[in-house]
Structures are given as structure tokens and as C-alpha cells.
Write an enzyme that holds these catalytic residues in place. Structure first.
Site, PDB file in Angstrom:
ATOM      1  N   SER A 248      31.681  67.267  46.092  1.00 17.12           N
ATOM      2  CA  SER A 248      33.002  67.977  45.606  1.00 17.12           C
ATOM      3  C   SER A 248      33.490  66.753  44.560  1.00 17.12           C
ATOM      4  O   SER A 248      34.578  67.296  44.087  1.00 17.12           O
ATOM      5  CB  SER A 248      33.899  67.853  47.009  1.00 17.12           C
ATOM      6  OG  SER A 248      33.986  66.472  47.443  1.00 17.12           O
TER       7      SER A 248
ATOM      8  N   TYR B 132      28.664  58.708  39.336  1.00 19.04           N
ATOM      9  CA  TYR B 132      28.215  59.516  40.112  1.00 19.04           C
ATOM     10  C   TYR B 132      28.484  60.893  39.718  1.00 19.04           C
ATOM     11  O   TYR B 132      27.764  62.048  39.802  1.00 19.04           O
ATOM     12  CB  TYR B 132      28.631  59.180  41.454  1.00 19.04           C
ATOM     13  CG  TYR B 132      28.379  60.164  42.719  1.00 19.04           C
ATOM     14  CD1 TYR B 132      26.954  60.212  43.278  1.00 19.04           C
ATOM     15  CD2 TYR B 132      29.415  60.879  43.329  1.00 19.04           C
ATOM     16  CE1 TYR B 132      26.790  60.939  44.244  1.00 19.04           C
ATOM     17  CE2 TYR B 132      29.067  61.508  44.360  1.00 19.04           C
ATOM     18  CZ  TYR B 132      27.804  61.810  44.905  1.00 19.04           C
ATOM     19  OH  TYR B 132      27.542  62.517  45.951  1.00 19.04           O
TER      20      TYR B 132
END
Length: 130
Positions: free
Chosen positions: A14, A26
């Protein structure tokens, strides 16, 4: 995979839609995974192979229980309120379980989703809307 008209489901995060501080690298990696899934959907679609991804939000695991406890100043007390206490702003007032995220993956891999490809399904109990 061509003979079975198979399906690939990649597990994303998410963080794609709901950025967190200190997660830049990331997030970049997860956008690359999203791009890969979409590109493969285009390339493999003519062979009958579907490619999708799932972007789960935080799941109710021991690691998340500890994190929420610290982040909310509740320490270990968060366990008394369960997943609802740490997810008061989520639409359904809880975090999903790992099993619920697995259900979304299984759906995308299944026949009922046979017309879905190149999609990223967000599974987050309403943490945010996409």
C-alpha cells in the site's frame, strides 16, 4: 502456463498509494513491481495469461501489533483492544488479517477474475481510498 490460461499475482504494498516517511527506496521498488505487472499483462495477455498485483495495507500480525502499540503510545495495551483500537480511522475500523489478503490474491488468480488483468487491487480495510 499458456495451456492452462494461467494467472500471475504479484504482492505489492500500500506504500504505492499511501506514502510513509523514510520509505522512498521501498516505494520506488514497489512502483517498479507495479510497472512490471502491468507490462507483463500487456505482453502475456495475447497468450491467455493474466497478470495482476495486490497492494495490502498493514495486516494484523504480531509485528504490526507491536508497531501500533508504540506509535499510538499504547505499548502492549493495544492487544486489549485488538485490531480495532489501532485502526480507528479505517472505514471498517480494523486491519485485515493475512488470510484476508490471501483471499484477494486467490480471487485474482481464480476464474471469477478471468477478465481482470493489469490491475492492482488495494486491500486495506478502507485505510484510504484509491
Amino acid at each position: 502456463m499458456r495451456e492452462s490460461r494461467g494467472s500471475i499475482v504479484m504482492v505489492n504494498s500500500s506504500v504505492l498509494r499511501y506514502p510513509k516517511r523514510a520509505c522512498g527506496a521501498y516505494k520506488i521498488a514497489k512502483f517498479a513491481l507495479l510497472s512490471l505487472a502491468q507490462s507483463l499483462a500487456t505482453e502475456l495477455g495475447p497468450q491467455g495469461i493474466r497478470v495482476n498485483s495486490v497492494a495490502p495495507g498493514p495486516m494484523w500480525t504480531d509485528k504490526v501489533k507491536d508497531f501500533i502499540g508504540v506509535a499510538c503510545g499504547l505499548a502492549r495495551d493495544v492487544a486489549a483492544g485488538g485490531p480495532r483500537r489501532g485502526a480507528a480511522d479505517m472505514d471498517v475500523r480494523r486491519l485485515q488479517s493475512p488470510e484476508e489478503t490471501t483471499d484477494a490474491v486467490l480471487f485474482l488468480a481464480s476464474d471469477p477474475a478471468r477478465a481482470v488483468t493489469g490491475h492492482c487491487l488495494v486491500v486495506n480495510c478502507g485505510e484510504y481510498h484509491h
